[in-house]
Every structure is written in C-alpha cells, then in structure tokens.
Scaffold this active site. Sequence first.
Site, PDB file in Angstrom:
ATOM      1  N   LYS A 112     -14.286  -0.566   1.728  1.00 55.83           N
ATOM      2  CA  LYS A 112     -14.256   0.587   0.831  1.00 55.83           C
ATOM      3  C   LYS A 112     -15.600   1.304   0.860  1.00 55.83           C
ATOM      4  CE  LYS A 112     -10.485  -0.811  -2.130  1.00 55.83           C
ATOM      5  NZ  LYS A 112     -10.044  -1.679  -3.199  1.00 55.83           N
ATOM      6  N   LYS A 191      -3.528  -0.028   9.911  1.00 54.87           N
ATOM      7  CA  LYS A 191      -2.767  -0.515   8.753  1.00 54.87           C
ATOM      8  C   LYS A 191      -2.412   0.643   7.822  1.00 54.87           C
ATOM      9  CE  LYS A 191      -3.562  -2.004   4.464  1.00 54.87           C
ATOM     10  NZ  LYS A 191      -4.086  -2.531   3.249  1.00 54.87           N
ATOM     11  N   LYS A 194      -2.833   3.577   1.288  1.00 59.16           N
ATOM     12  CA  LYS A 194      -3.005   4.800   0.491  1.00 59.16           C
ATOM     13  C   LYS A 194      -4.353   5.433   0.772  1.00 59.16           C
ATOM     14  CE  LYS A 194      -0.695   2.583  -3.273  1.00 59.16           C
ATOM     15  NZ  LYS A 194      -1.325   1.447  -3.953  1.00 59.16           N
TER      16      LYS A 194
END
Length: 332
Positions: A112, A191, A194
Amino acid sequence: MTKRVLSGVQPTGRLHWGNYFGAIRQYIELQEQHEAYYFIANLHALTTIRDREQLTDYTHNVAVDLLSLGVDPSRAVLFVQSEVPEVSELYWLLGSGTPMGLMERCVAYKEKKERGIAANLGLFTYPVLQAADILAYDSHLVPVGEDQVQHIEVCRDIAKSFNHSFGEVFVLPEARILKASAKVPGTDGEKMSKSYNNTIEIFEEPKAMRKKIMRIPTDSRPMEDPKEPDEDHLYQLCSLFVSDEQREEIAAIYRRGNFGYGEIKKRLADAADAYWTPARERRAQWLQRPDDVRDVLIDGAKRARRKAAEVLDRAQAACGIAGASQSAVVRA
Ligand code: ADP
Ligand code: TRP
C-alpha cells in the site's frame, strides 16, 4: 464437526469478481453447515477512506451485495465491524504483546505504501485489528483469498504468544482458500483488486460489464499460433463461470490455435451475464428494502457482541486487567 467460521470484507469500493470467487463463494457454502460470522470491515476501511458519505454508502452497499449473493441471515450472523466494540478493546490487548518486527514483515502494508497510500498507524497495525476480529469469535476457519493468508498466520502468532503468556485463551484459526480461485486475475493480468483499477464489478450494469470484457488487453501473437490456456488471464476468467466440460473445450481451442480472442471474450461476457442474473434480481429487491437490511445488521451485531463479549471477558481475566465479574457489572 460444526466449526465457527468468520470472515470480513472491507467497504472500500464495489465488490468484484475476485472477492466473490476468492472469498464470498466460500461464505455461502460454509454457512450451510457451520456457525458463520461475516462482517463489513469498516474500521479497516477507515485506514484508507476519509470521506463520511463514501464510507457510509459503501458499507450499506456491501451489506446489500452480500445478501444478494446469498449470505443468509437465518444461517449466518451478518454485521458491521464497528458495531462490536469488544473487538476494538481486544485489539489493544493483542497489540500490547505484538512485536514490531511481526508487523514490519507484512506485505500488505508495504504494498500500500509503495502504491502511494499515505502510511498511518492504523494501516501499520491493521493485522492486529484483523487478529482481534478473528479471535473474538473463537473462529476455527477463515475463508479468504490468497492475499490474506499472511494475515491469518500473523493472527496465529499473536494468539500463540498471548496463550503462552496467559494460558489457553484463544482458539488458533486456519485460513481456508479455494485453490482454483485464490488469486483471480484482473483485466490487466495482475491480481484483481479494488485498489489496482483492474476490477470487473459483480453488479456492474450488464452493458458496461460487456464493454469492459471486450476491452481486456490480450497478446498480439498471430491468430494461428497455438496458445497455453493456463498462462492467459482471459482463459482464467472464463474458467470461473463455465462447467468443467466447457472449460476443456475452451482449453482445446487455445491449444489448437486459429481463434480470435474476441470470440473468447464474447463467451465470457455471455457466461458472466447468465451467472450473475439471479443475484442481480435479488439485489433489485434488497435495494427496495433498506429498513430490512438495517434490521439484519442490528440483529447480527447483537448476536456477534454476545460471543465477542464472552471472549473479551476471558482475555481480560487472563491478563489481569479486569475480572469477568467486573465487566459483567458494567454490562448489566
Ligand atoms: P480488495 O483487494 O479488492 O480491496 P478486499 O481486501 O476487501 O479486496 O478482499 C475481500 C476478500 O476478497 C478477501 O478475502 C480477499 O482475500 C478476497 N480477494 C480480494 N481480491 C481477490 C482476488 N483477486 N482473488 C481472490 N480473492 C480475492
Ligand atoms: N483484511 C481483509 C481484506 O482486506 C478484511 C478483513 C478484516 C478480514 N478483518 C478480517 C478478513 C478478518 C478475514 C478475517 O480482505
């Protein structure tokens, strides 16, 4: 043997095919035989969504979508994470014994950060809250996609360390993944997620869904060339929706060569459309009944709290911060 099953989905966007085939399909299967707890992880979403309306809207939508996909409130306990405050209390008990190194090894946080999401304390300690989610219900099984397996391992480590210090308080959970769909690829072959902008949403409008499918990038090798189906994300996506027989037939087309990806895309669009139609119809109904959705979540939170309070009492008593009787007095 009946087990306790638990899993959660973050309300950070609309649910996509990866969420369904990796996790939600398992929720529906497991609720038949087990004591199941499924929740909407709005506290986890708060680490990245900083907009009240958006978070409220996604939370309601995920509830509607889970119900429409077949989570059955007469079998499973469906609730919103923040409505069980015992979990947040447990988070502190667990975090106090969690070594920094354990968090530093978690790849979700690093990924992230690399993608430019601002690092914050919540994001860093995210796996501790996830451990509290799991341990609060004495969960045996945690159905998830592959990306969550590390978090379940961390949860086990945290539980073992607590048990080692204070006695056998927590049940050690196990991840449950479906091998064939533990990592569903997105439109770009990475992958599906969202946060990668490569999703196909479950409840996308049929026309928009078809368009998205027709735009999936494919390789530019000559049509005549034979191709290896397992290396192609379009084939992997098709496999999710078709029978074994149809899958073999499509694989044979790849190996033979002499086909256009357009025809495979059309098959995928037709199969996906048919697959989602019943859930889409149920969703149209749930959307008309927001009060019923709310009632399901209120009832779910009540049932979830009952179990989580029992486990929290046990953990508090074990580590010496409150006797079970003391917290019972407050709750009375
Ligand atoms: P996202 O990565 O899109 O934000 P979540 O983190 O909310 O999705 O994941 C909810 C559940 O769906 C988790 O159990 C996760 O492992 C599963 N999941 C998410 N993406 C995929 C995927 N591409 N393939 C398989 N399972 C997935
Ligand atoms: N971290 C999970 C995800 O991003 C969501 C989640 C939160 C979860 N708590 C959980 C999943 C407990 C399983 C069990 O998908």
